[in-house]
Each structure stands twice: as structure tokens, then as C-alpha cells.
Design a protein around this motif. Structure first.
Motif, PDB file in Angstrom:
ATOM      1  N   ILE B  26      -7.706  41.159  -7.036  1.00  0.00           N
ATOM      2  CA  ILE B  26      -8.911  41.368  -6.231  1.00  0.00           C
ATOM      3  C   ILE B  26      -8.559  41.945  -4.862  1.00  0.00           C
ATOM      4  O   ILE B  26      -7.408  41.886  -4.425  1.00  0.00           O
ATOM      5  CB  ILE B  26      -9.699  40.043  -6.028  1.00  0.00           C
ATOM      6  N   ASP B  27      -9.597  42.473  -4.233  1.00  0.00           N
ATOM      7  CA  ASP B  27      -9.438  42.874  -2.836  1.00  0.00           C
ATOM      8  C   ASP B  27      -9.596  41.608  -1.994  1.00  0.00           C
ATOM      9  O   ASP B  27     -10.678  41.024  -1.954  1.00  0.00           O
ATOM     10  CB  ASP B  27     -10.511  43.904  -2.458  1.00  0.00           C
ATOM     11  N   PRO B  28      -8.516  41.179  -1.340  1.00  0.00           N
ATOM     12  CA  PRO B  28      -8.570  39.898  -0.619  1.00  0.00           C
ATOM     13  C   PRO B  28      -9.544  39.904   0.543  1.00  0.00           C
ATOM     14  O   PRO B  28      -9.905  38.845   1.047  1.00  0.00           O
ATOM     15  CB  PRO B  28      -7.130  39.703  -0.142  1.00  0.00           C
ATOM     16  N   GLU B  33     -15.486  39.935  -4.527  1.00  0.00           N
ATOM     17  CA  GLU B  33     -14.561  40.014  -5.648  1.00  0.00           C
ATOM     18  C   GLU B  33     -14.040  38.644  -6.056  1.00  0.00           C
ATOM     19  O   GLU B  33     -13.800  38.378  -7.211  1.00  0.00           O
ATOM     20  CB  GLU B  33     -13.401  40.978  -5.318  1.00  0.00           C
TER      21      GLU B  33
ATOM     22  N   LEU C  17     -23.320  40.681  -8.627  1.00  0.00           N
ATOM     23  CA  LEU C  17     -22.053  41.360  -8.368  1.00  0.00           C
ATOM     24  C   LEU C  17     -21.489  41.910  -9.667  1.00  0.00           C
ATOM     25  O   LEU C  17     -20.937  42.988  -9.713  1.00  0.00           O
ATOM     26  CB  LEU C  17     -21.058  40.391  -7.733  1.00  0.00           C
ATOM     27  N   GLU C  20     -22.493  45.115 -10.487  1.00  0.00           N
ATOM     28  CA  GLU C  20     -21.861  46.147  -9.655  1.00  0.00           C
ATOM     29  C   GLU C  20     -20.373  46.242  -9.906  1.00  0.00           C
ATOM     30  O   GLU C  20     -19.731  47.230  -9.607  1.00  0.00           O
ATOM     31  CB  GLU C  20     -22.003  45.813  -8.158  1.00  0.00           C
ATOM     32  N   LEU C  21     -19.852  45.145 -10.390  1.00  0.00           N
ATOM     33  CA  LEU C  21     -18.395  45.069 -10.453  1.00  0.00           C
ATOM     34  C   LEU C  21     -17.882  45.150 -11.867  1.00  0.00           C
ATOM     35  O   LEU C  21     -18.503  44.654 -12.795  1.00  0.00           O
ATOM     36  CB  LEU C  21     -17.923  43.726  -9.883  1.00  0.00           C
ATOM     37  N   LEU C  23     -15.355  43.487 -13.945  1.00  0.00           N
ATOM     38  CA  LEU C  23     -14.534  42.283 -13.804  1.00  0.00           C
ATOM     39  C   LEU C  23     -13.057  42.541 -14.062  1.00  0.00           C
ATOM     40  O   LEU C  23     -12.200  41.986 -13.405  1.00  0.00           O
ATOM     41  CB  LEU C  23     -15.022  41.219 -14.778  1.00  0.00           C
ATOM     42  N   GLY C  26     -11.972  44.371 -11.158  1.00  0.00           N
ATOM     43  CA  GLY C  26     -12.411  43.806  -9.903  1.00  0.00           C
ATOM     44  C   GLY C  26     -12.913  44.866  -8.964  1.00  0.00           C
ATOM     45  O   GLY C  26     -12.959  44.671  -7.763  1.00  0.00           O
ATOM     46  N   LEU C  27     -13.302  45.974  -9.499  1.00  0.00           N
ATOM     47  CA  LEU C  27     -13.737  47.056  -8.619  1.00  0.00           C
ATOM     48  C   LEU C  27     -15.187  47.417  -8.893  1.00  0.00           C
ATOM     49  O   LEU C  27     -15.743  47.098  -9.933  1.00  0.00           O
ATOM     50  CB  LEU C  27     -12.879  48.295  -8.862  1.00  0.00           C
ATOM     51  N   LYS C  37      -5.931  50.535  -7.664  1.00  0.00           N
ATOM     52  CA  LYS C  37      -5.681  49.443  -6.731  1.00  0.00           C
ATOM     53  C   LYS C  37      -4.276  49.607  -6.170  1.00  0.00           C
ATOM     54  O   LYS C  37      -3.328  49.827  -6.926  1.00  0.00           O
ATOM     55  CB  LYS C  37      -5.777  48.090  -7.444  1.00  0.00           C
ATOM     56  N   SER C  70      -8.900  50.976  -3.944  1.00  0.00           N
ATOM     57  CA  SER C  70      -9.057  49.771  -3.126  1.00  0.00           C
ATOM     58  C   SER C  70      -7.717  49.069  -2.952  1.00  0.00           C
ATOM     59  O   SER C  70      -6.752  49.361  -3.663  1.00  0.00           O
ATOM     60  CB  SER C  70     -10.076  48.821  -3.765  1.00  0.00           C
ATOM     61  N   GLN C  71      -7.709  48.171  -1.983  1.00  0.00           N
ATOM     62  CA  GLN C  71      -6.472  47.426  -1.746  1.00  0.00           C
ATOM     63  C   GLN C  71      -6.496  46.117  -2.519  1.00  0.00           C
ATOM     64  O   GLN C  71      -7.554  45.590  -2.840  1.00  0.00           O
ATOM     65  CB  GLN C  71      -6.314  47.126  -0.248  1.00  0.00           C
ATOM     66  N   THR C  72      -5.345  45.622  -2.795  1.00  0.00           N
ATOM     67  CA  THR C  72      -5.242  44.287  -3.371  1.00  0.00           C
ATOM     68  C   THR C  72      -3.963  43.652  -2.841  1.00  0.00           C
ATOM     69  O   THR C  72      -3.252  44.267  -2.046  1.00  0.00           O
ATOM     70  CB  THR C  72      -5.266  44.356  -4.918  1.00  0.00           C
ATOM     71  N   GLU C  85      -2.075  50.220  -9.369  1.00  0.00           N
ATOM     72  CA  GLU C  85      -2.615  50.076 -10.717  1.00  0.00           C
ATOM     73  C   GLU C  85      -3.672  51.145 -10.898  1.00  0.00           C
ATOM     74  O   GLU C  85      -4.559  51.298 -10.064  1.00  0.00           O
ATOM     75  CB  GLU C  85      -3.222  48.685 -10.893  1.00  0.00           C
TER      76      GLU C  85
END
Lengths: 591, 497, 131
Positions: B26-28, B33, C17, C20-21, C23, C26-27, C37, C70-72, C85
Motif C-alpha cells: 500500500i501507499d503508506p 489504501e 474505496l 475506486e481501488l 485491491l 492497492g491502486l 509501485k 505510486s509509492q509504497t 512493481e
């Protein structure tokens, strides 16, 4: 169920819950060696950081050894205090401690009186394995007017830190650095002179090693005594005579007034006088000041500052200058007896013996280290010449006597010289907590009421409780008196005053536990508070045996006013016997 | 002992990610998320459906033990704190990770901060505390930033603050920064540090659960312990306690480092063997060298050898083998590592990090280090080995806190497992692995030397003599073992041994 | 901001969510987007993950590839940082290690655009609580 049963070295005992192994063993008369631990019983002063690890014992069912000073007993606990495992551990830990301790015992000020040295003897340490390549921690030696810190000798027992922070609330000392470099000192390793230190000397009084010692002035005294052009005068504080004997193997509480005078005369002092004379003078000035403020207050003057606070104790003076500068107009302006003596000696007495000020050397024997600092304060100098040239501690005097090959035990009792050697019983009790205010009450009562006191012992003002309160009936006017010994206790009373909640008219404050008898310059008590109590008892005994027990009845004091000062609080008295205080608070800037 | 995988498949994957569930997924910095992956469900469930004691019972039943190193049962710890009554209690998260080479807690805080926040709130509910504090070292700026963002977001969503889930339970969290003292990972030191006092331990009892932060009952757990909590409560104790071994349930995160191919974070079920971690997950030893030892438990742990490789990892087994679980550092060593130097490395760390309060740790560790240093310089004697052992045992036996009580472990475990290597240093003055520079000697192999003089010219101290086209000689008295000659020689005529 | 007050609230928000997401990743879900990611733990950033992330965002936009970057947190592969990823629409996510800008460029050009296999793929080596 507030009792627990346990077994120590095969002996059974039942003790209160919460008792430590060390104390339980003591009840069984099993002595467990302790080093950092210190307990001044009855004074609520206990140091048990559990740091030195000398007092470890084996507890069945526990993995590692337990520090007996700080481990509480539990029901069914089985303790072994001297197994081979324990003995090996103690010895190894002691070798660790000694491996980082200088070996200059020959010249160390603490030699012979050092808890670390005694422990090394007790544990039979003969060599320190690996000493030849063991690095030693190094610090710069810090000199101040009263206290010298040689942190190379610090063993991190934290006693000084506890006294400075918990008991005195001065906060000048705390542990700094970590690991092998750890030691105790002022923040940012600043010099003690730049810290809020009051020079009370309680850190020195409890230091088990030579890490904290007094600035030694015995060499200066010897030089003065050897100088044929100087007249050397000595004054001795009341608490000294109740403790000096301990340095010569006498029982604590043995009074050695006469022998001390005899020793001082043999050391070559030209005049052996008594600080007690000046204590009587202090009562005349301070008592008059109290009555003055009181009379105005009772007459409805709202501007008058009450309670009045005593000002005999130089560490206490430094304490409020540092911590409560906004209240510096509350304490009495009367100088301490040491300084009053110096001022009178170098004027009134100098005239009497037709000697110039510069040719007089005034030495004081004090139970105190702050007196060294006080003696060199600028306001107590005339053209750079101090009223009191050198202040030496009880311990330093003992060294001088021993050095001169005098056996105090065998010396005859002699009397102080006149005129500055005559004193009342009231002056003697200046040496213990509650004594100054009792002396003041004896005089103030009679001067205020015009009635002669039947009973001079004000038992309600005596004792060792931290803060004491008493009300004395001044023939219909109740006077509330507060007494605190220890600056932490003083702080509580000051906070009350600051908050406008103080009920007192007069408060006596002494910095050291038990008052001057427990001063930082006294023979080392090694954590035994019964010694302090014995000294206090001796002080009261001396008072009881005096023909004159009220300051205003001292004939030489009366004569001094007649011949020289006029009356208490006169202009001359103000000039010579009173002082003013300074704001010494400081903010530490951290870049 | 057989590793129980619970409901997990026996698969080629040795790792099971529970504490690291959301890390790297997840994005922390986006609470959504976390919620999307069932975040804060456990907290909601606890507050609306369970009594505090039920929560404690669930944690007790799960068998979770503290992941900071001690392995104390977490549920029991919470229960003790819950039973000490006071007007204020505190929940503290110990994020003062300090073992060399360990970064499990940092990764969790950076990758999944909400899991820790949620767990702290759950703990607060179970013990009756309304205030949480994360003690985090200031050297973890990213973790601090992400925690701050997470706390802010949780407050916005009403998941921290007043009347959570419309109950009477309030809970909020603040951060406290550590200044990087290793000893502040010890819970009493940590509390003193938070109070603004010198970071040094005090004797227990009293335990923090009784008298902790500001004298109030305080529960201290480490990051990884908390990270397990929401999942345990979501999936149930009986799901969790099927994973792991009889006495150590669940998984453990390790920071695998050293001479292993795949260094990184791994999370394995308790009971996984060291061999599986090092060879299957770690990919074996770098450059296909020979495995020599694995160090677990950081400066408090010990070095385990070949014979321990099939030991299933859990709290009790590692302790029995002479090491410990610790917080999860795992450093692999190969044949090039000198074990005396390894012990010296850890002692150097301990000497630096001792608070200095008790004498055995303050001075004893220094003396241990000095002795080890001498041994690595070839100045040791046989009798020193006995002294090393005695000093080590006494330091363990007499030190005040966990730091000193375990600091000699690297010495004792290497003495036990690699005694011959110590012997070689003190009797033959040789370092078998060749790591101890002072014990090496540079030689010229006569038959290879052509007398080109290159070595003599490069020697910075003039230790090499010899005529042109004649065999050269290295004077060991002068040689400083810099290795320049060996590097320069084109004829393999200089060797070191 | 609606405060979450009940478990039902949590579930509702989660479902909102969820729509929108995605799972799995997670984006934010967008059917045709490539989801990337970037492992941005301290060790990832120290190895250059931030530059890689900036590059990816800029390059994908410039090259008109619909993507969500996105960052993770730390993915755990310290030996191969920076790690990213990549999940192409309808495909399983793939983790690449040792991704510098050059390699990121290669991933866009070869793997994302052309679907060619690339060196440096880190196989999944763990189970999650959900499988």
C-alpha cells in the motif's frame, strides 16, 4: 500480609514488605559490602542507584546476581550473600572499578578516609589484571574557590548528584556522557564556577573517593603562621568542636572545645578566638532587624517584608541569589558570623592591638566549604584585603594538628582569648538546625517583651525533621517560626512565600543536613546519620553548660556596642555587619 | 519440531507476511489504501463488540510474544497493565530500533504505519489508556514523517481522537524522539528518556506496567509486536496460534544481512530453520564461499555455526543454542570472517552504547574490548582466554540492565564455538581467516620473484630490499601490511599468510 | 471529511474505496492503466528510488502511456534496490530489481510497450494472509 519471610545465609527472618535484601541482612547482622549505596537514616536521604554492583548477592531461582541495596525481598526468598560466585563477581567488578581509577593514593586528599580504598582492602584486591594496557578515563580537573573536582576519580556512585538534585535541588551536578566516558558534573561540562553551584559541599561530604574535595588552604595558613610580620588570628565555628574529635578516634559527639583551643595555640596562632562571639553579634543585629520589621508589621505597615529569613549560611545565600533573586530583599541583611568576626577583628580589634589591617591575618575554622567562597566575595574586602583571609575546614584543621604532631586526646583544655573569644550558649547552638532561630528567639523575646525567660530551651524548635514549624508566644503575640535544613526543603518554604501563602514571621534556613554539624567540611560521616545526631546533642550540651546563654547578655558584646558600634543597626553596624545580595540567576544559551 | 504453517499452503515460499502484510503493497501515506485492506476493522470490532478483557484474552490465546527481543507474552503484559488502576495510563510503542544492521521496525513504520497506530489504540482500549506515545529515533526521518501523516489522517477520519466508533473510548497518539542511544531501547531507559531525563535504566521492579511514564502504568511493546495485533484480532487467535511452534507463535521478521546473496527483509513462521532462511530465502553465501556462522540477536546475541543450521528458529531454541532471537538482526558470516574480530566488533558497539550507569557494563565491556583488541593484534596470551570468559560471565551476572546482561554473549558464543580460532590467535599468533591484519606476514616466493623491483618502489616504508634481477626480501619488522606490494607484483611472487 | 463512527461506516467507506481501488495492487483502478509501485522505504530512496519514480512519472506522461505511479514501503529486497512493481492491465504484477533510470527506461520501452521479458525480475517468494 505486610510481612515476608525469607532466608539469608541459612538464617530465617521476617521483615516488612518492601524491605531490601541489604536491610534485611543488616537485621540479621550480616554485613553485605556496599559502595554506591548510602542511607542517611532519619533524614530521608537515600542513594541507591544500584550502579556499583558490589553489593550483589545470589538469590535462588534468579538467573543473575541481585543488587542487595535495591532488590526488595519476597516471601520465601532464599539469599546467599557470600558464595564463591558472589565473591568472584564482587572481586572482578572491583577490579573493573579500580582499573579505571588513578592509583595516587599516596597524595590523594581522601586517602585514609576513602570508601573505595577501604573496599579494596576489604575485598583483598592485590593486583588489577590487564592494568598495563587498560585505558583510563581522563577529564580536566576543575578548580573553584571551595570545591575541586577530579573526575578521573569518579566511580559514578551518583551520591553527589543525588545530594545536589534531590536533597538540595540545586541541580548543578548530573551525569554526562555515556559508557566509559560517563561521569558526573555540571551540564555541558562547564566549570563548577559557571554553574548554579552554591558550594554547600554536600557533594564533597558524600563522595566516596577523592573525586570531590575541598580547596585546601592549609599551606596558606602555615605560610601565614611562619611569617613573623603577621599577627594571625583564628576563629572557630560552633560545629567544629562537636566533630573534630572524630578525626582523632574519639566517639562522635565528643566535645573538644578546650583541646581544640589548646591545639590552635600550639599551632602558633597569636589569638584564638571564637566565631561564637560573632554569632552573638549576629543575634543582636538580626534579632533587632526581626523586631524592627515585626513591630512595623504589627503596627499595620504593609510594605514590610515578612517573613524574615536568616542569612548566616553562605550556601543558602548563593541559593537564593541564583534561584530566587526577586526575593533578595527578604532575608536579613546581617552578615554571617564568619564575616562579622572578620570585620570586627580587622577594625575594632586591630585598633586595640594597634596593628594595621594588612598585618593581620584572619583564619576561620569552619565545618563548611561555602565559607571559603564567602570569604573571598568582593563585598567582604577592603581595598582588596579580605576580612577573612583563609577559611579552612574541620578536616583541614585535623590535618594541621596531626602534621604538627599534636595528639588532641592528650592536650589540656584551655580557654579562648578575650575579647573576641567570649560567647553565650545561644551562639553555640548556631551549629545545628534550629539553633540560630532559637538563639534569636531568646534575645528577641526578652527585648520585645521586657520579660526574662524562665526556660531557655525551646524544644519545639529542635529536631531533625526536614521542615519544622512552631509558634512562640511573645507575651500575647504569637510568632510563627519555620525551620528548614537542606535547600530542597528551603525551596518549599520559598515557593510558599512567593505564592503569598507563607504563615511565618521568621524562617531559619541551613543548607546542610542537620545544619552546620553536617557541613561539607566536617569529618566524613560515611553515610551514618547517627554521627550527625551525636554532634547535635553535643552542641546542645555545650549550650546547657554555659554560664551565659543569651546573646544580649554577653558582656563583651555589650562592651563592643558601648566602645565601638553604638547600638544594633547603627550606621557603623550597617557598614561593618550588614551586606546586600545580588541577582546571580543566569540563562544558559545553547547554540 | 515441525513448523506449523497454519492455514498456509506448503509451498515453495518459506515466507509468510503478517507483520509485513501491507509493506510494499500500500501507499503508506494514504489511509484509504490501509482501510481498503481491512484497516481499522479490528479496532472497530474491539470497541463495538468486545470487552477489554476479551481483547486481552484473544491476544493471550494467540500466543503472541514480544518481538523486541525478550519474548514476553504480549497478552499477559497487557493484562498486568490493565489491572493496575490509575487516573492515566499510557501505551508506548518502542521504535528505538538500534541493533547494527537491523531495520525491521523502520520498514514497518515506513510501509504500514496505520497498523501500529491501530494496534496501539486497541492496546489502549484493553488496558484503559487514552494516550499513546511512539518513541522513535530521530535518525528515522522518513518513518517519522509517515507516522505524522498517518496520525493526521487517522484523526481526520475519526479513528484517533475522542469517542472512537461512537463509544466512550478516547485515544490519541503523539511522537517522542530518541537521540540515538541504543540503551533507550530498554524500556525503563526509554521511559526516562521520554520524561526528559538521562536515558539510563533503573532496577525492575517496579515494572512499567506498574510505574512507567510519569509514574503511571505503561505498556511498552515494540513496533513488530503491534503490527501483528490488528491481523490477530481480525483473523482470530486460533488462526494465528496455528502458525509457528509450540511455544513461539506466528512469524518473525528478520533483517537478513552479511555474506548472503539476497540480503533484505524476510518474514518466516517460527520454526523455520536457519538453513532455510540463509540458503532458500537468502540464496546462500555470496560468491559461493563457505558458511561459517550466523549472528542473531544483535549485540546481545551470539554466533551460531554449521551445527545449528537446522535449528528451528524460535525464542527458546535460539536461547538454548547460546544466542537469542533479539529484535531480528541476522548477520551471516563466511570463511573470510575472523570470529575474534566479530566479537570485537560487537563489543566496540556495546562500549559505545553503554549508558555508563553500572560498573560492569561501563568498565567491564571496555576491558573485554581491550583484551579482544590485543588478541587480534597478536598480543594475547593463553591465560587471557580464561580471563575473557571470567569477565564475560561476571558482566552478565552483575550488570544492571539487559544491555550489560547480554553484551558478552558474542564473546562467549565465539569462545564456545570457535575456541580453536582464539587459540590460533594467542598461541600461533595467526588469524586463520586472514582478517586480522596485524597477524599477517607478507612473504616473497623466491621462485616467482624476477627482481623487477616494482614492489620495493611501491613500498611506503622501505621494508623491501633486493638488487635488480635478484630475489627481494620483505622485512617483517618494518612492513606495515598495507598490501601495496602484493597488488603491484605481476608475478604472484608476494603472498600473505 | 466524514468521520468513521461505526463498523458499518468503515465497511461503507471501504466499499466506496473498493470501487475506486484495485485491491490487488492497492491502486486507483483504471482498467487500461499500467500500475506501477515504487518501493520508497529509506533503503529504496537511498538507492535512487525517488529519481526513478520522478523519471517514470515524467516519461510515461511524455510517451502517452496511461499509467498510475505510486509509492509504497520497503518490499524487502534490499539486495536489489530500487525495486518497482509493474502491473499491466489484465496481467500479474511483476517486480523488477536494481531499477535505475536506464533500466526504468528499458522497462517502459521493452516490457510495458512491447511485452518483452526482461532480466532482473524478482520472483514472489512469500505468501500473504489473504491467499
Amino acid at each position: 500480609m505486610n510481612k515476608v519471610k525469607l532466608t539469608i545465609d541459612d538464617k530465617q527472618i521476617e521483615v516488612e514488605k518492601g524491605t531490601t535484601i541489604y536491610k534485611a541482612a543488616k537485621q540479621l547482622e550480616i554485613e553485605i559490602p556496599v559502595l554506591c549505596y548510602m542511607n542517611l537514616e532519619g533524614l530521608n536521604i537515600e542513594n541507591k542507584p544500584g550502579g556499583c554492583r558490589i553489593c550483589v548477592v545470589e538469590v535462588e531461582g534468579r538467573n543473575n546476581l541481585a543488587p542487595s541495596c535495591s532488590t526488595e525481598v519476597w516471601d520465601g526468598m532464599v539469599v546467599h550473600t557470600h558464595t564463591m560466585r558472589v565473591i568472584n563477581a564482587r572481586r572482578t567488578v572491583m577490579e573493573f572499578i579500580l582499573s579505571d581509577h588513578p592509583k595516587d593514593c599516596l597524595t590523594c586528599a581522601k586517602s585514609g578516609n576513602c570508601d573505595l580504598q577501604n573496599m579494596a582492602v576489604k575485598l583483598g584486591i592485590r593486583e588489577i589484571p590487564g592494568q598495563e594496557y587498560a585505558e583510563m578515563s581522563k577529564y580536566k580537573t576543575d578548580f573553584s574557590p571551595s570545591i575541586i573536582r577530579e573526575l578521573d576519580k569518579c566511580i559514578m556512585c551518583r551520591r553527589c548528584e543525588m545530594m545536589c538534585n534531590d536533597f538540595q535541588t540545586v541541580g548543578a551536578l548530573s551525569a554526562f556522557h555515556r559508557g566509559f566516558q560517563a561521569a558526573v558534573g555540571p551540564a555541558f561540562e562547564m566549570d563548577i564556577e559557571d554553574s548554579p553551584c552554591t558550594y554547600c559541599g554536600q557533594c564533597v561530604a558524600v563522595c566516596p573517593t577523592g573525586a570531590l574535595t575541598e580547596k585546601d588552604h592549609t599551606r596558606d595558613v602555615i605560610n601565614a603562621l611562619s611569617d613573623p610580620t603577621k599577627k594571625v588570628i583564628v576563629q572557630t565555628a560552633p560545629a567544629v568542636r562537636a566533630a573534630l574529635g572524630e578525626e582523632f578516634g574519639m566517639e562522635p559527639g565528643t566535645l573538644v572545645t578546650g583541646k581544640m583551643v589548646s591545639a590552635l595555640r600550639r599551632l602558633g596562632f597569636d589569638y584564638v578566638f571564637d566565631t561564637d562571639f560573632a554569632a552573638d553579634l549576629t543575634i543582636m543585629e538580626e534579632g533587632t532587624e526581626l523586631l524592627d520589621r515585626l513591630t512595623k508589621f504589627l503596627a499595620g505597615d504593609k510594605k514590610v517584608k515578612l517573613p524574615i529569613l536568616t542569612s548566616c549560611c553562605p550556601a543558602w545565600v548563593s541559593f537564593f541569589e541564583h534561584n530566587f533573586p526577586e526575593m533578595k530583599d527578604i532575608p536579613s541583611t546581617a552578615r554571617s558570623p564568619q564575616q562579622m568576626f572578620g570585620a570586627i577583628a580587622k577594625t575594632y580589634f586591630a585598633d586595640k592591638i594597634s596593628t594595621k589591617r594588612e598585618d593581620l591575618v584572619v583564619v576561620s575554622i569552619m565545618p563548611c566549604l561555602a565559607k571559603k567562597y564567602e570569604a573571598q566575595r568582593d563585598e567582604f574586602k577592603v581595598n582588596g584585603n579580605p576580612d577573612v583571609d583563609f577559611s579552612i575546614s574541620t578536616r583541614e584543621l585535623a590535618h594541621l594538628i596531626k602534621e604538627a604532631n599534636l595528639d588532641l586526646n592528650k592536650l589540656p583544655d584551655e580557654d579562648f582569648d578575650k575579647p573576641l573569644g567570649e560567647s553565650s550558649g545561644a551562639a553555640v547552638i548556631f551549629g545545628t538546625t534550629g539553633g540560630v532561630i532559637e538563639a534569636a528567639v531568646r534575645t528577641a523575646y526578652e527585648l520585645h517583651t521586657g520579660i526574662k525567660l524562665d526556660k531557655l530551651d525551646f524544644e519545639q524548635l529542635r529536631g531533625f525533621e526536614a521542615i519544622r514549624k512552631a509558634t512562640v508566644d511573645f507575651d500575647g503575640t504569637p510568632i510563627n517560626i519555620g525551620i528548614a535544613h537542606g535547600l530542597g526543603n528551603a525551596r518549599k518554604l520559598l515557593e510558599e512565600i512567593k505564592a503569598g501563602k507563607s504563615e511565618f514571621h521568621a524562617i531559619e534556613i541551613m543548607s546542610c543536613p542537620g545544619g552546620c554539624i553536617g557541613g561539607g567540611g566536617q569529618p566524613t560521616h560515611h553515610g551514618d546519620s547517627s554521627i550527625l545526631k551525636a554532634r547535635a546533642k553535643a552542641i546542645y550540651a555545650e549550650d546547657a553548660g554555659k554560664p551565659i546563654r543569651k546573646s544580649h547578655e554577653n558582656p563583651y558584646i555589650i562592651k563592643l556596642y558601648e566602645e565601638f558600634l553604638g547600638k544594633p543597626m547603627s550606621e557603623k553596624a550597617h557598614h561593618l555587619l550588614h551586606t546586600c545580595y545580588f541577582d546571580k540567576s543566569r540563562k544558559i544559551e545553547i547554540d | 519440531m515441525i513448523t506449523n504453517l497454519g492455514g498456509f499452503k506448503m509451498s515453495q515460499h518459506k515466507q509468510i507476511r503478517i507483520a509485513l502484510n501491507n509493506c510494499g503493497v500500500i501507499d503508506p501515506e494514504n489511509i484509504k489504501e490501509y482501510i481498503a485492506r481491512d484497516g481499522y476493522v479490528a479496532l472497530g470490532k474491539c470497541l463495538t463488540e468486545m470487552k477489554p478483557q476479551d481483547v486481552i484474552n484473544e491476544i493471550k490465546e494467540s500466543g503472541l510474544r514480544g518481538r523486541g527481543g525478550g519474548g514476553f507474552p504480549t497478552g499477559l503484559k497487557w493484562e498486568i497493565a490493565s489491572k493496575n488502576h490509575a487516573d492515566q495510563k499510557y501505551v508506548v510503542c518502542n521504535a528505538d530500533e538500534g541493533d547494527p544492521g537491523a531495520f525491521m521496525d523502520r520498514s514497518i513504520l515506513e510501509g504500514d504505519p496505520h497498523a501500529v497506530l491501530e494496534a496501539m489504540a486497541i492496546c489502549g482500549y484493553s488496558m484503559g489508556a487514552t494516550k499513546g506515545l511512539v518513541y522513535i529515533r530521530a535518525e528515522y526521518p522518513l518513518a517519522i514523517k509517515r507516522l505524522k501523516v498517518a496520525i493526521e489522517q487517522a484523526r481526520e477520519y475519526g479513528l484517533l481522537g475522542k469517542k472512537l466508533f461512537e463509544t466512550d473510548f478516547d485515544f490519541d497518539i503523539e511522537l517522542r524522539y530518541g537521540a540515538g542511544a541504543f540503551v533507550c531501547g530498554e524500556e525503563t531507559s526509554l521511559i526516562h528518556s521520554m520524561e526528559g531525563l538521562r536515558g539510563e535504566p533503573t532496577i525492575k521492579p517496579p515494572y512499567p506496567a506498574e510505574k512507567g511514564y510519569l509514574g503511571k502504568p505503561t505498556n511498552v511493546n515494540n513496533v513488530e509486536t503491534y503490527a501483528n495485533i490488528p491481523i490477530i484480532l481480525r483473523k482470530g487467535a486460533s488462526w494465528f496460534n496455528k502458525i509457528g511452534t509450540e511455544k513461539s507463535k506466528g512469524t518473525k521478521v528478520f533483517a537478513l544481512a552479511g555474506k548472503v546473496k539476497n540480503v533484505g527483509l524476510v518474514e518466516v513462521p517460527m520454526g523455520t530453520t536457519l538453513r532455510e532462511v540463509i540458503y532458500e530465502i537468502g540464496g546462500g553465501i555470496e560468491n559461493d564461499k563457505k558458511f561459517k556462522a550466523v549472528q542473531t540477536g544483535g549485540p546481545s546475541g551470539g554466533c551460531l555455526t554449521e551445527k545449528h543450521l537446522d535449528t528451528p528458529i524460535d525464542f527458546d531454541n535460539l536461547l538454548a543454542a547460546g544466542s537469542m532471537m533479539g529484535s531480528g538482526g541476522m548477520i551471516v558470516m563466511d570463511e573470510d570472517n575472523c570470529m575474534v574480530s566479530v566479537a570485537k566488533f560487537y563489543l566496540d558497539f556495546t562500549v559505545e552504547e553503554s549508558c555508563g550507569k553500572c560498573s560492569p557494563c561501563r568498565i567491564g565491556n571496555k576491558r573485554l574490548y581491550e583484551l579482544l583488541d590485543r588478541i587480534t593484534q597478536g598480543k594475547g596470551e593463553l591465560s587471557d582466554l580464561q580471563r575473557l570468559r571470567n569477565m564475560s560471565l561476571v558482566i552478565k551476572d552483575t550488570s544492571l540492565c539487559g544491555l550489560g546482561q547480554t553484551s558478552p554473549n558474542p564473546v562467549l558464543s565465539t569462545l564456545d564455538n570457535f575456541y580453536d580460532e582464539y587459540l590460533a590467535h594467542v598461541t600461533d599468533k595467526k588469524c586463520p581467516s586472514g582478517e586480522c591484519k596485524d597477524l599477517m606476514t607478507y612473504f616473497v616466493i623466491e621462485e616467482n620473484c624476477v627482481g623487477c623491483t616494482a614492489c620495493a618502489r611501491v613500498c611506503p616504508v622501505g621494508a623491501i630490499t633486493g638488487e635488480k634481477k635478484e630475489v627481494h626480501y620483505i622485512n617483517p619488522e618494518i612492513c606495515i601490511k598495507c598490501g601495496a606490494c602484493e597488488e603491484r607484483c605481476k608475478f604472484d611472487a608476494i603472498i600473505v599468510k | 471529511m466524514t468521520k468513521i463512527k461505526t463498523l458499518a461506516d468503515l465497511e461503507r467507506i471501504k466499499n466506496e474505496l473498493r470501487s475506486e481501488l484495485d485491491l490487488e495492487s492497492g491502486l486507483l483502478n483504471s482498467e487500461n492503466a499500467v500500475k506501477i509501485k515504487v518501493g520508497m522505504g529509506t533503503s529504496g530512496i537511498a538507492s535512487g528510488a525517488k529519481d526513478v519514480m520522478d523519471f517514470l512519472i515524467e516519461a510515461l506522461e511524455k510517451r502517452n502511456i496511461e499509467a498510475i505511479v505510486s509509492q509504497t514501503g520497503d518490499m524487502g529486497y534490499s539486495y536489489a534496490e530500487p525495486t518497482i512493481e509493474v502491473q499491466k492491465p489484465g496481467k500479474d504484477p511483476v517486480v523488477f530489481g536494481d531499477v535505475d533510470i536506464k533500466k526504468a527506461d528499458l522497462i517502459i520501452e521493452k516490457y510495458i510497450k512491447l511485452g518483452e521479458e526482461l532480466q532482473g525480475v524478482i520472483p514472489v517468494n512469500y505468501q500473504t494472509i489473504d491467499n
